[in-house]
Design an enzyme around this catalytic site. Sequence first.
Site, PDB file in Angstrom:
ATOM      1  N   GLU A 102      24.657 -72.788  12.233  1.00 20.94           N
ATOM      2  CA  GLU A 102      25.072 -72.937  10.822  1.00 20.94           C
ATOM      3  C   GLU A 102      26.090 -71.869  10.455  1.00 20.94           C
ATOM      4  OE1 GLU A 102      25.059 -74.327   7.984  1.00 20.94           O
ATOM      5  OE2 GLU A 102      23.184 -75.345   7.497  1.00 20.94           O
ATOM      6  N   ASP A 106      22.550 -70.152   2.171  1.00 20.91           N
ATOM      7  CA  ASP A 106      22.666 -69.659   0.793  1.00 20.91           C
ATOM      8  C   ASP A 106      21.280 -69.821   0.138  1.00 20.91           C
ATOM      9  OD1 ASP A 106      23.500 -69.079  -1.777  1.00 20.91           O
ATOM     10  OD2 ASP A 106      24.926 -70.692  -1.947  1.00 20.91           O
ATOM     11  N   LYS A 134      22.633 -65.085   2.818  1.00 16.88           N
ATOM     12  CA  LYS A 134      22.613 -64.375   1.535  1.00 16.88           C
ATOM     13  C   LYS A 134      21.134 -64.162   1.175  1.00 16.88           C
ATOM     14  CE  LYS A 134      26.796 -66.717  -0.238  1.00 16.88           C
ATOM     15  NZ  LYS A 134      27.295 -67.684  -1.244  1.00 16.88           N
ATOM     16  N   ASP A 163      34.995 -72.644   3.442  1.00 19.80           N
ATOM     17  CA  ASP A 163      36.126 -73.052   2.600  1.00 19.80           C
ATOM     18  C   ASP A 163      35.888 -72.811   1.122  1.00 19.80           C
ATOM     19  OD1 ASP A 163      34.149 -75.283   2.387  1.00 19.80           O
ATOM     20  OD2 ASP A 163      35.698 -76.151   1.119  1.00 19.80           O
ATOM     21  N   ARG A 169      39.482 -72.229   5.661  1.00 18.27           N
ATOM     22  CA  ARG A 169      38.639 -72.349   6.863  1.00 18.27           C
ATOM     23  C   ARG A 169      39.309 -71.707   8.076  1.00 18.27           C
ATOM     24  NH1 ARG A 169      34.411 -76.018   5.898  1.00 18.27           N
ATOM     25  NH2 ARG A 169      34.869 -77.725   4.478  1.00 18.27           N
TER      26      ARG A 169
END
Length: 179
Positions: A102, A106, A134, A163, A169
């Site tokens: 991944e 988040d 995060k 992005d 990206r």
Amino acid sequence: MNIKIADLEFEPLISAEEIQTRIKQIAAQLNADYENKTPIFVGVLNGCFMFMGDLLKQITVPCEVAFTKLSSYHGGTTSTRRINDDFDLMVDIANRHVVLVEDIVDTGNTLDYLVAKLSHRKPASITVCALLLKPDAIEYPIEELTHVAFNIPNEFVVGYGLDYMELGRNLDGIYKRVV
Ligand code: IMP
């Protein structure tokens, strides 16, 4: 140096050199963990493409490579919580060792969904390897998330596959939004 992407300004957070150094460390761990297991590395598109490529160049155990595609941000800077299942994993993972790759975790919503979906297919094991996490944003603790390259603040980032409005990206480092 700060950069502008569409209407937002970003500043450097993690350099290309730091990313490559950390990838070598994670790959060494994976090579030890998956010796004689012929894992399937499953990249979660689109954001994983650079991380997946650089990581796999450092993997020395026999392995397979596959992809799936999910989306949840839909162009903005916060998760919509609405997951689009764009492209399903096309290989049979029953009794196989799966390593999900991944870009970023988040809230954990996307990963929670994907791990649950793939678990129904009876793999021998699932682990997750994420470039970024995060910790202050996580709402779905995921025990399969065992390899994280960098913990970052709860701020919007771009680059190295990630992005903003589909832009950024291609950057070789990670940049965070200047607020
Ligand atoms: P989650 O479901 O909330 O964990 O969000 C996961 C997905 O949202 C990631 O795979 C990314 O596509 C996207 N995402 C989350 N944070 C960021 C960010 O800071 N920049 C760019 N995309 C992000």
